[in-house]
Design a protein around this motif. Structure first.
Motif, PDB file in Angstrom:
ATOM      1  N   ASN A   1       0.852  -1.176   0.000  1.00 32.78           N
ATOM      2  CA  ASN A   1       0.000   0.000   0.000  1.00 32.78           C
ATOM      3  C   ASN A   1       0.896   1.237   0.000  1.00 32.78           C
ATOM      4  O   ASN A   1       1.657   1.454   0.952  1.00 32.78           O
ATOM      5  N   VAL A   2       0.835   2.008  -1.054  1.00 31.13           N
ATOM      6  CA  VAL A   2       1.761   3.123  -1.229  1.00 31.13           C
ATOM      7  C   VAL A   2       1.613   4.149  -0.113  1.00 31.13           C
ATOM      8  O   VAL A   2       2.608   4.608   0.469  1.00 31.13           O
ATOM      9  N   VAL A   3       0.381   4.531   0.210  1.00 30.24           N
ATOM     10  CA  VAL A   3       0.163   5.568   1.226  1.00 30.24           C
ATOM     11  C   VAL A   3       0.686   5.110   2.586  1.00 30.24           C
ATOM     12  O   VAL A   3       1.366   5.873   3.292  1.00 30.24           O
TER      13      VAL A   3
ATOM     14  N   TRP B   1      -3.702   9.222  -9.101  1.00 26.63           N
ATOM     15  CA  TRP B   1      -4.052  10.576  -8.685  1.00 26.63           C
ATOM     16  C   TRP B   1      -4.422  10.659  -7.200  1.00 26.63           C
ATOM     17  O   TRP B   1      -3.813  11.420  -6.438  1.00 26.63           O
ATOM     18  N   GLU B   2      -5.391   9.874  -6.768  1.00 25.35           N
ATOM     19  CA  GLU B   2      -5.839   9.924  -5.372  1.00 25.35           C
ATOM     20  C   GLU B   2      -4.732   9.476  -4.423  1.00 25.35           C
ATOM     21  O   GLU B   2      -4.541  10.057  -3.347  1.00 25.35           O
TER      22      GLU B   2
ATOM     23  N   ASP C   1      -2.909  11.620  -1.306  1.00 21.40           N
ATOM     24  CA  ASP C   1      -2.897  11.110   0.056  1.00 21.40           C
ATOM     25  C   ASP C   1      -1.480  10.959   0.621  1.00 21.40           C
ATOM     26  O   ASP C   1      -1.313  10.742   1.822  1.00 21.40           O
ATOM     27  N   CYS C   2      -0.470  11.059  -0.238  1.00 20.33           N
ATOM     28  CA  CYS C   2       0.920  10.966   0.214  1.00 20.33           C
ATOM     29  C   CYS C   2       1.516  12.333   0.545  1.00 20.33           C
ATOM     30  O   CYS C   2       2.663  12.415   0.997  1.00 20.33           O
TER      31      CYS C   2
ATOM     32  N   LYS D   1      -7.946  17.545   1.888  1.00 24.41           N
ATOM     33  CA  LYS D   1      -6.746  16.746   2.123  1.00 24.41           C
ATOM     34  C   LYS D   1      -5.578  17.561   2.661  1.00 24.41           C
ATOM     35  O   LYS D   1      -4.459  17.048   2.781  1.00 24.41           O
ATOM     36  N   GLY D   2      -5.792  18.849   2.959  1.00 27.40           N
ATOM     37  CA  GLY D   2      -4.728  19.613   3.607  1.00 27.40           C
ATOM     38  C   GLY D   2      -4.275  20.858   2.883  1.00 27.40           C
ATOM     39  O   GLY D   2      -3.082  21.166   2.884  1.00 27.40           O
ATOM     40  N   SER D   3      -5.207  21.590   2.261  1.00 31.91           N
ATOM     41  CA  SER D   3      -4.854  22.831   1.551  1.00 31.91           C
ATOM     42  C   SER D   3      -3.711  22.586   0.560  1.00 31.91           C
ATOM     43  O   SER D   3      -2.692  23.282   0.557  1.00 31.91           O
ATOM     44  N   LEU D   4      -3.906  21.575  -0.292  1.00 28.11           N
ATOM     45  CA  LEU D   4      -2.856  21.154  -1.215  1.00 28.11           C
ATOM     46  C   LEU D   4      -2.768  22.069  -2.430  1.00 28.11           C
ATOM     47  O   LEU D   4      -3.726  22.746  -2.803  1.00 28.11           O
ATOM     48  N   PHE D   5      -1.584  22.036  -3.068  1.00 28.72           N
ATOM     49  CA  PHE D   5      -1.356  22.727  -4.329  1.00 28.72           C
ATOM     50  C   PHE D   5      -1.196  21.681  -5.432  1.00 28.72           C
ATOM     51  O   PHE D   5      -0.712  20.576  -5.184  1.00 28.72           O
TER      52      PHE D   5
END
Length: 325
Positions: A196-198, A222-223, A227-228, A256-260
């Protein structure tokens, strides 16, 4: 007579045909290169299948190669016949014995770098340059995720990251590819077929996750890539090997954390003669000082372009694939 690979309709590898052709007449700022080696890239498959449309058919294919200048336009002063050169962002038509392109798309090739090396490394190496040195400037001590670490781009990224003192976590599909990526500088690998990559990223980073993820796979990852990422992390989507990312919900980035997120391209970074030359010089330097070794996994004849693309699309390759005219 000059020969090239062309296609009159989009589709599978079977649409590619070897044809005799008359090279374009030289414009005042053009050069004609006799190719000694040609780079094979996933973007060529996108063009052949119609994901990236061409302006007209039949069309040539490929944008990367290395060889010797055969002729120059009347206003070209920086090159002359016999110069060793390489290119990565020229107009379509590199799958050919001869290629005519603007002089501004060509760079001088140092004697220390072979034509095969240049054809295998120009587009992939310049891609790694803008990814690791410009989109998100990687620094010593950084830990980040890079998908497809045993591919042509990935192996260069593994080595370049190691030379910067950074820790690259690479995803791979087999134990053999994991070993290959680690030998080329990956700090750690994750076999996504078995792990499991994450969860593995969380273990490897002590729960901190990554400030940046580089993803050329696209739809399938993508998902997972999002998540990483650590909060306020940067998702760099630079390819579509599994298909394009569609239906992106911006609210997900907040959740998911104010991602860019960015979708960069080589053309967007090597967009001037000056930037192309500066990026190429840095690439040639890391090759010359052995920070980066160019891995050529497969060589095919020009008339085997369809088979070569099929081999690349199967994801069974390691390193770069080149065509020899």
């Amino acid at each position: 007579m000059a020969k090239r690979i062309e296609f009159a309709e989009t589709g599978g590898p079977e649409v590619l045909r070897m044809q005799e052709f008359e090279p374009e007449a030289l414009g005042p700022r053009d050069v004609r290169v006799t190719n000694w080696a040609i780079g094979l890239n996933f973007i060529d498959i996108y063009v052949r299948t119609g994901l990236y449309p061409v302006s007209e058919l039949p069309s040539g294919l490929g944008t990367e190669g290395a060889g010797v200048i055969e002729a120059v336009g009347e206003e070209v002063k920086e090159f002359r016949e016999g110069d060793r050169v390489a290119y990565a962002t020229g107009p379509l038509g590199a799958y050919a014995t001869h290629h005519t392109l603007p002089a501004d798309k060509v760079v001088m090739l140092p004697d220390s770098i072979g034509f095969d090396q240049a054809a295998a490394a120009m587009l992939k190496g310049l891609t790694v340059q803008y990814l690791l040195r410009q989109v998100y400037p990687i620094k010593s001590g950084d830990t980040f995720l890079f998908h497809a670490a045993a591919g042509g781009v990935g192996l260069i990224a593994c080595q370049w990251a190691r030379s910067l003192g950074a820790r690259l976590i690479g995803t791979v599909s087999t134990p053999e590819k994991a070993e290959f990526a680690r030998k080329n500088g990956a700090w750690a690998t994750i076999n996504y077929s078995e792990e499991n990559v994450v969860e593995r990223v969380r273990e490897l980073t002590d729960g901190e996750m990554c400030p940046v993820v580089y993803d050329s796979v696209g739809r399938d990852t993508w998902e997972t890539s999002l998540d990483c990422l650590a909060p306020r992390g940067l998702m760099v989507s630079f390819g579509n090997a599994s298909g394009p990312v569609e239906g992106v919900n911006l609210a997900t980035l907040n959740k998911k954390g104010s991602l860019f997120v960015t979708r960069p391209s080589l053309a967007g970074y090597a967009d001037t003669r000056e930037r192309l030359e500066a990026m190429s010089q840095e690439l040639f330097q890391v090759i010359a000082n052995d920070s980066v070794h160019v891995n050529i996994g497969c060589r095919f004849r020009l008339d085997e372009a369809g088979e070569a693309q099929q081999n690349l699309a199967s994801r069974h390759t390691s390193g770069s694939t080149i065509l020899i005219p």
